[in-house]
Design a protein around this motif. Structure first.
Motif, PDB file in Angstrom:
ATOM      1  N   ARG A 105      77.500  48.094  88.853  1.00 48.01           N
ATOM      2  CA  ARG A 105      78.661  48.196  87.969  1.00 48.01           C
ATOM      3  C   ARG A 105      79.013  49.660  87.727  1.00 48.01           C
ATOM      4  N   SER A 106      80.299  49.887  87.539  1.00 47.64           N
ATOM      5  CA  SER A 106      80.785  51.212  87.159  1.00 47.64           C
ATOM      6  C   SER A 106      82.106  51.041  86.428  1.00 47.64           C
ATOM      7  N   GLU A 107      82.462  52.071  85.641  1.00 44.04           N
ATOM      8  CA  GLU A 107      83.696  52.018  84.864  1.00 44.04           C
ATOM      9  C   GLU A 107      84.827  52.719  85.617  1.00 44.04           C
ATOM     10  N   THR A 108      86.013  52.094  85.623  1.00 44.77           N
ATOM     11  CA  THR A 108      87.187  52.659  86.267  1.00 44.77           C
ATOM     12  C   THR A 108      88.361  52.589  85.300  1.00 44.77           C
ATOM     13  N   GLU A 109      89.490  53.169  85.720  1.00 42.26           N
ATOM     14  CA  GLU A 109      90.677  53.125  84.869  1.00 42.26           C
ATOM     15  C   GLU A 109      91.246  51.722  84.754  1.00 42.26           C
ATOM     16  N   LEU A 110      90.791  50.800  85.631  1.00 41.97           N
ATOM     17  CA  LEU A 110      91.247  49.410  85.582  1.00 41.97           C
ATOM     18  C   LEU A 110      90.207  48.477  84.969  1.00 41.97           C
ATOM     19  N   HIS A 143      75.495  33.595  95.227  1.00 42.40           N
ATOM     20  CA  HIS A 143      76.639  34.348  94.724  1.00 42.40           C
ATOM     21  C   HIS A 143      76.836  35.592  95.581  1.00 42.40           C
ATOM     22  N   ALA A 144      78.086  35.937  95.846  1.00 41.76           N
ATOM     23  CA  ALA A 144      78.440  37.187  96.517  1.00 41.76           C
ATOM     24  C   ALA A 144      79.898  37.461  96.168  1.00 41.76           C
ATOM     25  N   TYR A 145      80.112  38.227  95.078  1.00 42.45           N
ATOM     26  CA  TYR A 145      81.496  38.414  94.631  1.00 42.45           C
ATOM     27  C   TYR A 145      81.722  39.813  94.079  1.00 42.45           C
ATOM     28  N   ILE A 146      83.007  40.163  93.981  1.00 42.65           N
ATOM     29  CA  ILE A 146      83.460  41.431  93.421  1.00 42.65           C
ATOM     30  C   ILE A 146      84.327  41.126  92.210  1.00 42.65           C
ATOM     31  N   GLU A 147      84.137  41.892  91.122  1.00 42.97           N
ATOM     32  CA  GLU A 147      84.949  41.753  89.920  1.00 42.97           C
ATOM     33  C   GLU A 147      85.559  43.103  89.555  1.00 42.97           C
ATOM     34  N   LEU A 148      86.778  43.080  89.107  1.00 39.79           N
ATOM     35  CA  LEU A 148      87.439  44.269  88.563  1.00 39.79           C
ATOM     36  C   LEU A 148      88.218  43.830  87.338  1.00 39.79           C
ATOM     37  N   GLY A 149      87.830  44.349  86.166  1.00 41.84           N
ATOM     38  CA  GLY A 149      88.428  43.835  84.946  1.00 41.84           C
ATOM     39  C   GLY A 149      88.080  42.360  84.827  1.00 41.84           C
ATOM     40  N   GLY A 150      89.079  41.517  84.682  1.00 41.98           N
ATOM     41  CA  GLY A 150      88.829  40.086  84.580  1.00 41.98           C
ATOM     42  C   GLY A 150      88.998  39.333  85.885  1.00 41.98           C
ATOM     43  N   PHE A 151      89.308  40.042  86.992  1.00 41.82           N
ATOM     44  CA  PHE A 151      89.539  39.374  88.274  1.00 41.82           C
ATOM     45  C   PHE A 151      88.247  39.266  89.073  1.00 41.82           C
ATOM     46  N   ARG A 152      88.110  38.156  89.789  1.00 41.66           N
ATOM     47  CA  ARG A 152      86.937  37.924  90.624  1.00 41.66           C
ATOM     48  C   ARG A 152      87.362  37.338  91.961  1.00 41.66           C
ATOM     49  N   VAL A 153      86.746  37.842  93.062  1.00 41.34           N
ATOM     50  CA  VAL A 153      86.931  37.264  94.390  1.00 41.34           C
ATOM     51  C   VAL A 153      85.569  37.174  95.057  1.00 41.34           C
ATOM     52  N   GLY A 154      85.305  36.063  95.755  1.00 40.42           N
ATOM     53  CA  GLY A 154      84.049  35.929  96.471  1.00 40.42           C
ATOM     54  C   GLY A 154      83.506  34.521  96.402  1.00 40.42           C
ATOM     55  N   LYS A 155      82.207  34.406  96.624  1.00 40.54           N
ATOM     56  CA  LYS A 155      81.531  33.114  96.618  1.00 40.54           C
ATOM     57  C   LYS A 155      80.697  32.994  95.355  1.00 40.54           C
ATOM     58  N   ALA A 192      89.631  34.174  90.903  1.00 37.81           N
ATOM     59  CA  ALA A 192      89.708  33.748  89.500  1.00 37.81           C
ATOM     60  C   ALA A 192      90.077  34.916  88.596  1.00 37.81           C
ATOM     61  N   TYR A 193      90.607  34.560  87.439  1.00 37.81           N
ATOM     62  CA  TYR A 193      90.838  35.542  86.375  1.00 37.81           C
ATOM     63  C   TYR A 193      90.312  34.963  85.068  1.00 37.81           C
ATOM     64  N   THR A 194      89.552  35.782  84.323  1.00 32.54           N
ATOM     65  CA  THR A 194      88.979  35.378  83.044  1.00 32.54           C
ATOM     66  C   THR A 194      89.411  36.344  81.960  1.00 32.54           C
ATOM     67  N   TYR A 195      89.924  35.798  80.875  1.00 35.57           N
ATOM     68  CA  TYR A 195      90.272  36.589  79.698  1.00 35.57           C
ATOM     69  C   TYR A 195      89.195  36.371  78.648  1.00 35.57           C
ATOM     70  N   VAL A 196      88.659  37.455  78.107  1.00 38.77           N
ATOM     71  CA  VAL A 196      87.640  37.382  77.067  1.00 38.77           C
ATOM     72  C   VAL A 196      88.167  38.106  75.829  1.00 38.77           C
ATOM     73  N   GLY A 197      88.352  37.364  74.732  1.00 36.10           N
ATOM     74  CA  GLY A 197      88.839  37.950  73.492  1.00 36.10           C
ATOM     75  C   GLY A 197      87.708  38.490  72.644  1.00 36.10           C
ATOM     76  N   SER A 198      88.066  39.139  71.561  1.00 34.15           N
ATOM     77  CA  SER A 198      87.065  39.740  70.681  1.00 34.15           C
ATOM     78  C   SER A 198      86.552  38.780  69.615  1.00 34.15           C
ATOM     79  N   ASN A 199      87.147  37.602  69.516  1.00 34.89           N
ATOM     80  CA  ASN A 199      86.780  36.656  68.460  1.00 34.89           C
ATOM     81  C   ASN A 199      85.993  35.455  68.968  1.00 34.89           C
ATOM     82  N   GLY A 200      85.442  35.535  70.200  1.00 36.66           N
ATOM     83  CA  GLY A 200      84.682  34.426  70.766  1.00 36.66           C
ATOM     84  C   GLY A 200      85.492  33.512  71.650  1.00 36.66           C
ATOM     85  N   PHE A 201      86.797  33.784  71.791  1.00 35.01           N
ATOM     86  CA  PHE A 201      87.649  32.951  72.638  1.00 35.01           C
ATOM     87  C   PHE A 201      87.695  33.514  74.048  1.00 35.01           C
ATOM     88  N   SER A 202      87.646  32.630  75.041  1.00 34.52           N
ATOM     89  CA  SER A 202      87.800  33.023  76.438  1.00 34.52           C
ATOM     90  C   SER A 202      88.574  31.939  77.175  1.00 34.52           C
TER      91      SER A 202
END
Length: 364
Positions: A105-110, A143-155, A192-202
């Motif tokens: 993992r690493s942090e990016t502007e996205l 599992h073999a996937y890449i995630e950026l922000g909330g986006f995921r592609v892979g197996k 896939a795309y996953t949204y994670v909120g700050s109040n426990g909602f996803s």
């Protein structure tokens, strides 16, 4: 006088030689500064910076040894051919697994950029086409996937299984399948795309390929969407999936309750259509509906009791219970017993039976 001259001459010679050697002295270069491995605590325990980068890496996995006996649950190898030709026998099912997990993992502007892999190396006991016992090695990609922000592609595993947290904490949790068809093969290519909120909602949405016989047969993907709300008391989650091959729908709703620090319970119900096929990639149970329920009771930091009961409309039943005991940190031993009764889609009983399962797992 001669002695004094000799001493003075010797001293002069030594000074001259010393000066010459000092002029020719070898200069030792300063050592290059060494870059030690640095701990990365941004993403939790076990991560470290890959030297020379800002990427954090965690290396993990486990070694597992499974033994199965009996007819119910995963059970043993039943009615295999006697190699002396004297009839049929029952014997153990065994599997040794070495699992390797890498998480970078690493942090990016996205947002966070992540690459994750989980590879299994198995040595299995099984049965040949001639109904003879045999053993062999196979390699599987969990599992073999890449995630950026909330986006995921892979197996990875289908969102239809993960959004509602699979089922309980027993090993044989899918005797009545909650995803992936009758064989519970819910691994899939996924975008896939996953949204994670700050109040426990996803919330999440995914397009998937399916697996094995449930893989898509055109450019139209399977589609899944779901949402979850998690708090200290527990949570509620729901998911719906559309199988594009057979144009069938299935959905599940789950409730989790943390009664206290020792006891946690869950119940989950599923419903799906069967207009064109009885089971599909999302409706893996018999009939239109099925229910799963169970819980975990933690005796102490080392031992917990887990149980689960499942029932489907076609009268399939599964009851599973185990005790997971941490013998020493990193090593868990789990004896488990299961009973299940299975039926045809028309509710005609096929068979039932008990089975035992024993797992040794060293995680790291």
């Amino acid at each position: 006088m001669n002695i004094k001259s000799l001493l003075l001459g010797s001293a002069a010679a030594l000074v001259a030689v010393s000066g010459a050697r000092a002029a020719d002295a070898v200069v030792v270069a300063e050592p290059e500064p060494m870059e030690y491995v640095r701990v990365c605590d941004v993403y939790g325990a076990g991560y470290y910076y890959i030297p020379g980068t800002e990427t954090c890496l965690r290396v993990g996995g486990y070694l597992r040894y499974d033994i199965g006996v009996g007819k119910g649950g995963y059970g043993g190898l039943i009615d295999v051919a006697d190699k002396m030709g004297d009839g049929l026998n029952d014997t153990y099912y065994k599997r040794a697994r070495a699992a390797l997990q890498l998480d970078a993992r690493s942090e990016t502007e996205l947002g966070t950029l992540r690459a994750y892999m989980h590879i299994n190396f198995d040595w299995n006991a099984g049965v040949t086409a001639d109904n003879l016992t045999s053993t062999g090695t196979n390699v599987g990609i969990n599992h073999a996937y890449i995630e950026l922000g909330g986006f995921r592609v892979g197996k990875t595993d289908s969102l239809f299984a993960t959004m509602t947290g699979y089922t309980g904490n027993v090993i044989q949790d899918d005797l009545i399948s909650y995803a992936g068809g009758a064989g519970a093969d819910y691994g899939t290519h996924q975008i896939a795309y996953t949204y994670v909120g700050s109040n426990g909602f996803s919330a999440a949405v995914a397009v998937e390929e399916g697996a094995y016989d449930n893989a898509i047969d055109s450019y139209v993907p399977h589609v899944v969407a779901g949402a979850a709300f998690t708090q200290g008391w527990g949570g509620v989650s729901g998911v719906v999936g559309y199988d594009s091959n057979y144009e069938e729908w299935a959905g599940k709703v789950r409730l989790d309750v943390n009664v206290n620090e020792q006891l946690s319970l869950f119940v989950m119900g599923g419903y799906g259509t069967d207009d064109n096929v009885t089971r599909n990639f999302y409706k893996g149970w018999g009939g239109n509906w099925a229910v799963w329920g169970g819980g975990t009771y933690r005796f102490n930091e080392k031992a917990s009791f887990n149980a689960q009961v499942s029932y489907a409309e076609n009268k399939d039943v599964a009851v599973v219970a185990n005790v997971a005991y941490q013998l020493v940190p990193g090593l868990t031993i789990t004896p488990e017993v299961a009973w299940n009764s299975w039926h045809t889609e028309n509710k005609v009983k096929i068979d039932d039976g008990f089975g035992g399962f024993l797992r040794f797992q060293r995680s790291f």
